[in-house]
Design an enzyme around this catalytic site. Structure first.
Site, PDB file in Angstrom:
ATOM      1  N   CYS A  99       0.893  -1.161   0.000  1.00 62.91           N
ATOM      2  CA  CYS A  99       0.000   0.000   0.000  1.00 62.91           C
ATOM      3  C   CYS A  99       0.925   1.203   0.000  1.00 62.91           C
ATOM      4  O   CYS A  99       1.554   1.495   1.016  1.00 62.91           O
ATOM      5  CB  CYS A  99      -0.920   0.035   1.225  1.00 62.91           C
ATOM      6  SG  CYS A  99      -1.812   1.611   1.299  1.00 62.91           S
ATOM      7  N   CYS A 102      -0.548   4.122   2.582  1.00 59.20           N
ATOM      8  CA  CYS A 102      -0.597   3.967   4.033  1.00 59.20           C
ATOM      9  C   CYS A 102      -0.366   2.506   4.401  1.00 59.20           C
ATOM     10  O   CYS A 102       0.776   2.050   4.364  1.00 59.20           O
ATOM     11  CB  CYS A 102      -1.906   4.499   4.602  1.00 59.20           C
ATOM     12  SG  CYS A 102      -3.389   4.034   3.684  1.00 59.20           S
ATOM     13  N   SER A 103      -1.410   1.758   4.738  1.00 60.14           N
ATOM     14  CA  SER A 103      -1.195   0.379   5.186  1.00 60.14           C
ATOM     15  C   SER A 103      -2.372  -0.520   4.840  1.00 60.14           C
ATOM     16  O   SER A 103      -2.671  -1.446   5.586  1.00 60.14           O
ATOM     17  CB  SER A 103      -0.952   0.365   6.698  1.00 60.14           C
ATOM     18  OG  SER A 103      -2.059   0.956   7.351  1.00 60.14           O
ATOM     19  N   CYS A 104      -3.060  -0.262   3.716  1.00 63.32           N
ATOM     20  CA  CYS A 104      -4.216  -1.078   3.343  1.00 63.32           C
ATOM     21  C   CYS A 104      -3.779  -2.535   3.152  1.00 63.32           C
ATOM     22  O   CYS A 104      -2.799  -2.814   2.460  1.00 63.32           O
ATOM     23  CB  CYS A 104      -4.853  -0.533   2.076  1.00 63.32           C
ATOM     24  SG  CYS A 104      -5.432   1.160   2.306  1.00 63.32           S
TER      25      CYS A 104
HETATM   26 FE    FE Z   1      -3.391   2.052   2.945  1.00 64.08          FE
END
Ligand code: FE
Length: 199
Positions: A99, A102-104
């Site tokens: 991602c 961010c951190s998906c």
């Molecule tokens: Fe994300």
């Protein structure tokens, strides 16, 4: 993150939650239920989905067509979760999930993302130098193999269906699931055939 920055982002998060509740978009109960289901989730679910796909062509087709439905088939509730896409590795193409924003991450089937997945270093380098990043994990792919880097987003989450290692003929779903690690489901590693089991 510095303590003032952390305080600020927590304040933003609380303000966002308060606004969503005030508008009736989400309730306290829904938030608690979502958190509880992520707490229960683990990469063992993703590993079992891969193992079943290796054994069952019908399940494999479902997994590639609609990952969320394939997860539901495993008893995972995907209600409210973003769609889940599954990327099929082949002898010619390897997939790596990142991602960049961010951190998906497909938390419903893999649990919480590891710390490195959220790091700026991984998010930037996975795109710029995927082969170099993979080599640091000890994953060295053949020269001509294409590496496709796929961006997980708020709208669509991805997981990898790795190739089944040679020498696992006749293995049960449990045996196969045991060699599919979290890292293999993101594409930084490959499922390894345990030496002991090969004998
Ligand atoms: Fe994300």
């Amino acid at each position: 993150m510095s303590p003032p920055a952390r305080r600020e982002s927590l304040a933003q998060l609380e303000a966002l939650i308060a606004a969503l509740k005030a508008k009736g978009i989400v309730s306290e109960e829904e938030l608690a239920a979502r958190q509880a289901s992520t707490d229960r989730a683990s990469p063992e679910t993703g590993a079992r989905m891969v193992a079943r796909a290796w054994l069952d062509p019908e399940y494999r087709a479902l997994l590639l067509r609609d990952g969320a439905q394939a997860a539901e088939r495993m008893g995972v509730s995907m209600a409210g979760a973003p769609p889940l896409g599954v990327l099929e590795d082949t002898a010619a193409r390897h997939h790596l999930v990142v991602c960049t924003l961010c951190s998906c991450y497909p938390r419903a089937v893999l649990g919480y993302p590891p710390h490195w997945y959220k790091s700026f270093a991984y998010r930037s380098r996975a795109v710029r130098d995927p082969r170099g990043v993979l080599a640091e994990w000890g994953t060295v792919l053949p020269e001509g193999m294409e590496i496709r880097v796929v961006d997980s987003t708020a709208d669509y989450r991805w997981m990898v269906l790795p190739m089944r290692p040679a020498g696992t003929e006749g293995w049960s779903e449990d045996q196969l699931a045991a060699i599919v690690t979290r890292d293999a489901l993101v594409g930084v590693a490959l499922p390894q055939q345990p030496a002991a089991a090969a004998a």
